[in-house]
Design a protein around this motif. Structure first.
Motif, PDB file in Angstrom:
ATOM      1  N   TYR A 119     -66.268 -23.291 -71.574  1.00 12.95           N
ATOM      2  CA  TYR A 119     -65.345 -22.223 -71.323  1.00 12.95           C
ATOM      3  C   TYR A 119     -65.997 -21.366 -72.353  1.00 12.95           C
ATOM      4  O   TYR A 119     -66.538 -20.137 -72.056  1.00 12.95           O
ATOM      5  CB  TYR A 119     -64.268 -22.684 -72.449  1.00 12.95           C
ATOM      6  CG  TYR A 119     -63.720 -20.931 -72.498  1.00 12.95           C
ATOM      7  CD1 TYR A 119     -62.647 -20.928 -71.402  1.00 12.95           C
ATOM      8  CD2 TYR A 119     -63.432 -20.510 -73.544  1.00 12.95           C
ATOM      9  CE1 TYR A 119     -61.722 -19.665 -71.840  1.00 12.95           C
ATOM     10  CE2 TYR A 119     -62.768 -19.180 -73.617  1.00 12.95           C
ATOM     11  CZ  TYR A 119     -62.230 -18.953 -72.502  1.00 12.95           C
ATOM     12  OH  TYR A 119     -60.937 -17.473 -72.824  1.00 12.95           O
ATOM     13  N   GLU A 122     -69.147 -19.363 -70.215  1.00 15.43           N
ATOM     14  CA  GLU A 122     -68.501 -18.984 -69.160  1.00 15.43           C
ATOM     15  C   GLU A 122     -67.910 -17.204 -69.634  1.00 15.43           C
ATOM     16  O   GLU A 122     -68.030 -16.368 -69.162  1.00 15.43           O
ATOM     17  CB  GLU A 122     -67.389 -19.438 -67.973  1.00 15.43           C
ATOM     18  CG  GLU A 122     -68.090 -20.955 -67.447  1.00 15.43           C
ATOM     19  CD  GLU A 122     -67.102 -21.853 -66.642  1.00 15.43           C
ATOM     20  OE1 GLU A 122     -65.380 -21.222 -66.895  1.00 15.43           O
ATOM     21  OE2 GLU A 122     -67.827 -22.331 -65.636  1.00 15.43           O
ATOM     22  N   LYS A 123     -67.557 -17.769 -70.644  1.00 19.21           N
ATOM     23  CA  LYS A 123     -66.689 -16.575 -71.119  1.00 19.21           C
ATOM     24  C   LYS A 123     -67.591 -15.637 -72.321  1.00 19.21           C
ATOM     25  O   LYS A 123     -67.399 -14.495 -72.086  1.00 19.21           O
ATOM     26  CB  LYS A 123     -65.439 -17.412 -71.420  1.00 19.21           C
ATOM     27  CG  LYS A 123     -64.828 -17.435 -70.922  1.00 19.21           C
ATOM     28  CD  LYS A 123     -64.129 -16.710 -69.340  1.00 19.21           C
ATOM     29  CE  LYS A 123     -63.105 -17.778 -68.518  1.00 19.21           C
ATOM     30  NZ  LYS A 123     -62.680 -16.603 -67.078  1.00 19.21           N
TER      31      LYS A 123
END
Length: 215
Positions: A119, A122-123
């Protein structure tokens, strides 16, 4: 903060004296500081109850007043909890004592929003290799979840990097759970402020100095 609260109250036709305005501003600031550390589900629930905020606020103040009254009535019975050094002040609990039950709690229930390396890559565009390097060097808070899996509190990152001062706190408080617990709670030695928020304001020496006394 005080000016913002005053403007908001004026829009509702409410005027406060100086003392009440200071209290309202302090409460608003405490709420704003605490919100980022709530689990996402709790933040969504609070937002969905926006129309009920006045009622909930009234209930909060009633409960707070009752708590203060109970504390005042119990004050005479607290002598046996005073410090052994004779100062008459209540002995403050150590960080390990305050966080002794963390092992039996879900991380999301006390640590706020956490995320895994996928996460964050990706973020937040934090490469896994960089994240793991920070973890090995003790530059980022990594909380063990389950067997060998680690998750990372999201609030510790600014612009894709750990908040300055995190590594120094982890050097002083070597248990990551205890370190994050302390970082995200109001600290009496720091005037009731939240250490992590002070790190975000570059008040690193103040925070680290207190963290070192806890070890």
């Amino acid at each position: 903060m005080a000016e913002a609260v005053q403007q908001a109250l004026k829009r509702h036709g409410v005027l406060l004296d100086a003392e009440a305005l200071i209290s309202a501003s302090a409460i608003a600031g405490s709420v704003a500081a605490a919100l980022p550390f709530l689990p996402r589900a709790q933040r969504l629930a609070i937002n969905s109850a926006r129309g009920e905020w006045p009622v909930l606020a009234s209930e909060f103040f009633r409960a707070m007043t009752d708590k203060v009254d109970q504390a005042d009535s119990a004050g005479a019975d607290s002598a046996d909890e005073a410090r052994a050094d004779g100062t008459g002040k209540p002995a403050s609990r150590s960080v390990p004592e305050q966080a002794s039950d963390l092992q039996s709690m879900l991380i999301e229930d006390w640590a706020g929003e956490v995320a895994g390396s996928t996460y964050l890559e990706e973020k937040f565009r934090i490469p896994r290799s960089t994240l793991h390097r920070w973890q090995r060097r003790g530059e980022v808070v990594a909380l063990r979840k389950g067997g060998r899996k680690h998750v990372f509190p999201v609030a510790q990152f600014i612009d894709g990097r750990p908040v300055p001062g995190i590594s120094e706190v982890l050097t002083a408080i070597t248990n990551p759970r205890l370190a994050w617990f302390w970082l995200t709670r109001p600290c009496a030695e720091l005037g009731g402020r939240i250490p992590l928020e002070m790190l975000r304001e570059d008040m690193i020496e103040d925070v680290v100095g207190v963290a070192r006394t806890l070890s």
